[in-house]
Design a protein around this motif. Structure first.
Motif, PDB file in Angstrom:
ATOM      1  N   ASP A  81       0.715  -1.304   0.431  1.00  0.00           N
ATOM      2  CA  ASP A  81       0.276   0.244   0.170  1.00  0.00           C
ATOM      3  C   ASP A  81       0.496   1.009  -0.084  1.00  0.00           C
ATOM      4  OD1 ASP A  81       1.017   0.317   2.790  1.00  0.00           O
ATOM      5  OD2 ASP A  81      -1.140  -0.462   3.867  1.00  0.00           O
ATOM      6  N   THR A  82       2.454   1.181   0.080  1.00  0.00           N
ATOM      7  CA  THR A  82       2.931   2.111  -0.192  1.00  0.00           C
ATOM      8  C   THR A  82       3.118   3.074   1.553  1.00  0.00           C
ATOM      9  OG1 THR A  82       1.678   3.833  -0.548  1.00  0.00           O
ATOM     10  CG2 THR A  82       2.906   2.698  -2.604  1.00  0.00           C
ATOM     11  N   LEU A  87       9.519  -5.792   5.340  1.00  0.00           N
ATOM     12  CA  LEU A  87      10.140  -6.525   4.206  1.00  0.00           C
ATOM     13  C   LEU A  87       9.987  -7.191   2.838  1.00  0.00           C
ATOM     14  CD1 LEU A  87      13.498  -7.007   4.392  1.00  0.00           C
ATOM     15  CD2 LEU A  87      12.344  -9.065   6.112  1.00  0.00           C
ATOM     16  N   CYS A  88      10.636  -7.202   2.284  1.00  0.00           N
ATOM     17  CA  CYS A  88      11.301  -8.093   0.947  1.00  0.00           C
ATOM     18  C   CYS A  88      11.974  -8.815   1.373  1.00  0.00           C
ATOM     19  CB  CYS A  88      10.930  -7.102  -0.145  1.00  0.00           C
ATOM     20  SG  CYS A  88       9.779  -5.969  -0.333  1.00  0.00           S
ATOM     21  N   PRO A  97       8.683  -7.994  -7.894  1.00  0.00           N
ATOM     22  CA  PRO A  97       7.786  -7.465  -7.126  1.00  0.00           C
ATOM     23  C   PRO A  97       8.811  -5.823  -6.269  1.00  0.00           C
ATOM     24  CG  PRO A  97       6.923  -9.761  -6.951  1.00  0.00           C
ATOM     25  CD  PRO A  97       8.311  -9.320  -7.966  1.00  0.00           C
ATOM     26  N   ALA A  98       9.237  -6.668  -6.165  1.00  0.00           N
ATOM     27  CA  ALA A  98      10.456  -5.308  -4.741  1.00  0.00           C
ATOM     28  C   ALA A  98      11.366  -4.431  -5.797  1.00  0.00           C
ATOM     29  CB  ALA A  98      11.179  -5.876  -4.286  1.00  0.00           C
ATOM     30  N   VAL A  99      10.996  -4.836  -6.480  1.00  0.00           N
ATOM     31  CA  VAL A  99      11.917  -3.458  -8.178  1.00  0.00           C
ATOM     32  C   VAL A  99      10.883  -2.401  -7.947  1.00  0.00           C
ATOM     33  CG1 VAL A  99      12.727  -2.719 -10.587  1.00  0.00           C
ATOM     34  CG2 VAL A  99      13.428  -4.961  -8.908  1.00  0.00           C
ATOM     35  N   ARG A 110       9.241   7.527  -0.069  1.00  0.00           N
ATOM     36  CA  ARG A 110       9.124   7.060   1.481  1.00  0.00           C
ATOM     37  C   ARG A 110       9.749   5.063   1.547  1.00  0.00           C
ATOM     38  NH1 ARG A 110       2.431   6.780   0.213  1.00  0.00           N
ATOM     39  NH2 ARG A 110       2.036   8.682   0.919  1.00  0.00           N
ATOM     40  N   SER A 111      10.879   5.782   1.380  1.00  0.00           N
ATOM     41  CA  SER A 111      12.328   4.924   0.925  1.00  0.00           C
ATOM     42  C   SER A 111      12.270   4.533   2.770  1.00  0.00           C
ATOM     43  CB  SER A 111      13.080   5.210  -0.152  1.00  0.00           C
ATOM     44  OG  SER A 111      13.211   5.645  -1.145  1.00  0.00           O
ATOM     45  N   ASP A 112      12.081   4.519   3.275  1.00  0.00           N
ATOM     46  CA  ASP A 112      12.494   4.730   4.535  1.00  0.00           C
ATOM     47  C   ASP A 112      12.000   3.138   5.183  1.00  0.00           C
ATOM     48  OD1 ASP A 112      10.759   6.457   4.491  1.00  0.00           O
ATOM     49  OD2 ASP A 112      10.819   6.860   6.240  1.00  0.00           O
ATOM     50  N   LEU A 113      10.690   3.422   4.643  1.00  0.00           N
ATOM     51  CA  LEU A 113       9.712   1.880   5.635  1.00  0.00           C
ATOM     52  C   LEU A 113       9.695   1.003   4.582  1.00  0.00           C
ATOM     53  CD1 LEU A 113       6.188   4.258   4.625  1.00  0.00           C
ATOM     54  CD2 LEU A 113       7.426   3.729   6.932  1.00  0.00           C
ATOM     55  N   LEU A 114      11.023   0.897   3.446  1.00  0.00           N
ATOM     56  CA  LEU A 114      10.881  -0.633   2.554  1.00  0.00           C
ATOM     57  C   LEU A 114      12.062  -1.575   2.751  1.00  0.00           C
ATOM     58  CD1 LEU A 114       9.060  -2.606   0.367  1.00  0.00           C
ATOM     59  CD2 LEU A 114      10.653  -1.177  -0.936  1.00  0.00           C
TER      60      LEU A 114
END
Length: 204
Positions: A81-82, A87-88, A97-99, A110-114
């Motif tokens: 949901d962004t 964690l992937c 999908p992770a890309v 929001r790169s800090d969330l992933l």
């Protein structure tokens, strides 16, 4: 690939690509989206499989301008949901999908969330390697040691710090990899209800 009347997609979703012969025989295969929703075209990674009806056609026969049957985007269970920290843990071509998630997170700041852990046998078998490295992904090669890391799959000690704050874990890869990854996450304290698994295998 250009898609007419394209609907919005979420990172983690996929399309069904169907080929139809003149005698109306059909073959179809699901392909995860690598692209972000803001990209002008949809992007898929096609691994050419021996005797793969769809992958061999897409790799060897399809040309610019060909029209293909598509259905999608598909998938609510595996989409990100962004805004939920996640964690992937992905292997081989299951990293696609992770890309898409990485690209969406970057666009939305929001790169800090992933966090992403990508597993491959060797550097030659890791698609999107440069993009993953730029995104700060943890990369584990099972047959090659790199950067001081010995060859082998990721360990609980490696993924433990990456799980801090994560509310969901996404696993994508072959059935064998998915079984390993799910077991590793559970052993690391992740609730089974927080793990979303997408596995694939060779189809006829």
């Amino acid at each position: 690939m250009h898609v007419d009347d394209r609907q919005r997609h979420w990172p983690g979703q996929h399309y069904l690509i169907r080929l139809r012969a003149p005698d109306d025989y059909t073959a179809q295969r699901s392909y995860s989206l690598a692209s972000d929703d803001s990209d002008p075209l949809v992007e898929f990674l096609v691994e050419r499989l021996p005797d793969g009806e769809v992958s061999e056609f897409l790799a060897d026969v399809a040309e610019v301008g060909d029209v293909l049957e598509l259905r999608g985007p598909i998938g609510r269970w595996f989409r990100w949901d962004t805004y939920t920290p996640a964690l992937c843990l992905v292997g081989g071509t299951g990293l696609v999908p992770a890309v898409s998630m990485i690209r969406a997170a970057r666009r939305l700041d929001r790169s800090d969330l992933l966090r992403v852990v990508a597993v491959a046998r060797s550097p030659e078998e890791l698609p999107y390697a440069d993009e993953l490295a730029r995104a700060g992904a943890t990369i584990a090669y099972t047959r090659d040691g790199t950067g001081g890391r010995p060859p082998g799959p990721p360990t609980a000690d490696e993924i433990g710090p990456l799980l801090a704050g994560a509310e969901l874990a996404y696993v994508c890869g072959s059935s064998r990899f998915a079984e390993f990854a799910e077991g590793l996450l559970i052993a690391s304290g992740v609730s089974p209800e927080a793990i979303r698994v997408e596995r694939f295998g060779v189809t006829g």
